[in-house]
Design an enzyme around this catalytic site. Structure first.
Site, PDB file in Angstrom:
ATOM      1  N   ARG A 136     126.366  -1.945 125.243  1.00  0.00           N
ATOM      2  CA  ARG A 136     126.189  -3.045 126.209  1.00  0.00           C
ATOM      3  C   ARG A 136     127.467  -3.146 127.040  1.00  0.00           C
ATOM      4  O   ARG A 136     128.584  -3.058 126.502  1.00  0.00           O
ATOM      5  CB  ARG A 136     125.934  -4.363 125.484  1.00  0.00           C
ATOM      6  CG  ARG A 136     125.606  -5.490 126.455  1.00  0.00           C
ATOM      7  CD  ARG A 136     125.320  -6.796 125.741  1.00  0.00           C
ATOM      8  NE  ARG A 136     124.920  -7.814 126.705  1.00  0.00           N
ATOM      9  CZ  ARG A 136     124.771  -9.102 126.398  1.00  0.00           C
ATOM     10  NH1 ARG A 136     124.966  -9.519 125.167  1.00  0.00           N
ATOM     11  NH2 ARG A 136     124.421  -9.964 127.331  1.00  0.00           N
ATOM     12  N   HIS A 137     127.290  -3.300 128.327  1.00  0.00           N
ATOM     13  CA  HIS A 137     128.431  -3.393 129.250  1.00  0.00           C
ATOM     14  C   HIS A 137     129.417  -4.489 128.824  1.00  0.00           C
ATOM     15  O   HIS A 137     129.078  -5.388 128.046  1.00  0.00           O
ATOM     16  CB  HIS A 137     127.917  -3.703 130.664  1.00  0.00           C
ATOM     17  CG  HIS A 137     127.193  -5.015 130.739  1.00  0.00           C
ATOM     18  ND1 HIS A 137     127.845  -6.231 130.860  1.00  0.00           N
ATOM     19  CD2 HIS A 137     125.878  -5.311 130.683  1.00  0.00           C
ATOM     20  CE1 HIS A 137     126.960  -7.209 130.879  1.00  0.00           C
ATOM     21  NE2 HIS A 137     125.753  -6.677 130.772  1.00  0.00           N
ATOM     22  N   GLY A 138     130.630  -4.434 129.373  1.00  0.00           N
ATOM     23  CA  GLY A 138     131.621  -5.488 129.135  1.00  0.00           C
ATOM     24  C   GLY A 138     131.159  -6.808 129.726  1.00  0.00           C
ATOM     25  O   GLY A 138     130.356  -6.845 130.659  1.00  0.00           O
ATOM     26  N   ARG A 191     128.196  -3.673 136.720  1.00  0.00           N
ATOM     27  CA  ARG A 191     128.876  -3.911 135.451  1.00  0.00           C
ATOM     28  C   ARG A 191     128.708  -2.757 134.465  1.00  0.00           C
ATOM     29  O   ARG A 191     129.598  -2.472 133.664  1.00  0.00           O
ATOM     30  CB  ARG A 191     128.420  -5.236 134.839  1.00  0.00           C
ATOM     31  CG  ARG A 191     126.924  -5.377 134.583  1.00  0.00           C
ATOM     32  CD  ARG A 191     126.584  -6.842 134.323  1.00  0.00           C
ATOM     33  NE  ARG A 191     125.194  -7.097 134.024  1.00  0.00           N
ATOM     34  CZ  ARG A 191     124.266  -7.389 134.917  1.00  0.00           C
ATOM     35  NH1 ARG A 191     124.571  -7.393 136.207  1.00  0.00           N
ATOM     36  NH2 ARG A 191     123.020  -7.653 134.546  1.00  0.00           N
ATOM     37  N   GLU A 209     118.821  -4.323 133.642  1.00  0.00           N
ATOM     38  CA  GLU A 209     118.490  -5.523 132.881  1.00  0.00           C
ATOM     39  C   GLU A 209     117.222  -6.149 133.453  1.00  0.00           C
ATOM     40  O   GLU A 209     116.815  -5.855 134.577  1.00  0.00           O
ATOM     41  CB  GLU A 209     119.663  -6.517 132.934  1.00  0.00           C
ATOM     42  CG  GLU A 209     119.486  -7.800 132.138  1.00  0.00           C
ATOM     43  CD  GLU A 209     119.206  -7.605 130.650  1.00  0.00           C
ATOM     44  OE1 GLU A 209     118.072  -7.182 130.312  1.00  0.00           O
ATOM     45  OE2 GLU A 209     120.097  -7.888 129.837  1.00  0.00           O
ATOM     46  N   GLY A 239     120.556 -10.961 135.202  1.00  0.00           N
ATOM     47  CA  GLY A 239     119.697  -9.788 135.211  1.00  0.00           C
ATOM     48  C   GLY A 239     120.162  -8.823 136.271  1.00  0.00           C
ATOM     49  O   GLY A 239     121.032  -7.994 136.043  1.00  0.00           O
ATOM     50  N   ASN A 268     128.291 -14.051 132.133  1.00  0.00           N
ATOM     51  CA  ASN A 268     127.988 -13.961 130.702  1.00  0.00           C
ATOM     52  C   ASN A 268     128.795 -15.000 129.929  1.00  0.00           C
ATOM     53  O   ASN A 268     128.304 -15.635 128.996  1.00  0.00           O
ATOM     54  CB  ASN A 268     128.326 -12.578 130.139  1.00  0.00           C
ATOM     55  CG  ASN A 268     127.403 -11.481 130.606  1.00  0.00           C
ATOM     56  OD1 ASN A 268     127.866 -10.395 130.944  1.00  0.00           O
ATOM     57  ND2 ASN A 268     126.109 -11.728 130.636  1.00  0.00           N
TER      58      ASN A 268
END
Length: 196
Positions: free
Chosen positions: A7-9, A57, A78, A21, A14
């Site tokens: 999963r991306h940073g 991202r 996403e 999304g 977030n």
């Protein structure tokens, strides 16, 4: 074959617990640190193929880990949260009371206005898994929490398992395929020994 989903940073949205999304946001300084730590951990691991979601991202995350040797795959995006994009759950309920109730009543099939349904995300995740299932070796896939939860649920052929997984930013989630048998090798891992 090991499919290593990352999963991306984290992004600033977030960190505010907003639904992110298709908003094309960058990773935050905290997110960059998470991925730099993962990159150090993965040093020396040879990936046979690398895939990334097309969003900023994930591309930033992929390039920190591997440089520029990767393939963009749009199936790894996403979920498109449509009118809910960028809002927290409470904000969604306040701003869109009718739509949020319909979403809660049928989270799998409900198509968010100007967005998509979770069923659509499952369909493209399954399509991607079928596409790469013929590959060999170690495959790195940099994507999003929703896609990773779909992939893990598909191991069990149980789409209602989606909410049983909490996917952490900057960690590995590994699905192995051996002799056409798929199983989960690790969730939210930060130990490269699991890849040996």
């Amino acid at each position: 074959m090991d499919i290593v989903f990352v999963r991306h940073g984290k992004t600033l949205l977030n960190e505010k617990n907003a639904y992110v999304g298709i908003i094309d946001t960058e990773i935050s300084s905290k997110g960059k640190k998470e991925i730099e730590n993962l990159s150090k951990l993965l040093k020396g691991i040879q990936f046979d193929k690398i895939f990334s979601s097309p969003l900023k991202r994930t591309i930033q995350t992929t390039e920190i880990i591997t440089g520029d040797n990767y393939v963009i795959d749009y199936r790894l995006k996403e979920m498109n949260f449509g009118i809910f994009e960028g809002l927290s759950y409470n904000e969604i309920c306040e701003k869109y009371p009718v739509e949020s109730k319909e979403w809660s009543a049928d989270y799998f099939n409900y198509k968010i206005p100007r967005g998509e349904s979770l069923k659509e995300v499952f369909n493209r995740t399954e399509s991607f898994l079928k596409y790469i299932s013929g590959l060999k070796g170690k495959i790195l896939v940099v994507t999003h929490g929703g896609v990773i939860s779909c992939a893990l649920s598909l191991v069990f052929n149980k789409q209602d398992y989606f909410f049983k997984f909490k996917i952490v930013h900057g960690r590995m989630n590994i699905i192995a395929i051996e002799d056409n048998y798929m199983y989960i090798k690790g969730i939210n891992c930060f130990d490269k020994e699991i890849l040996k």
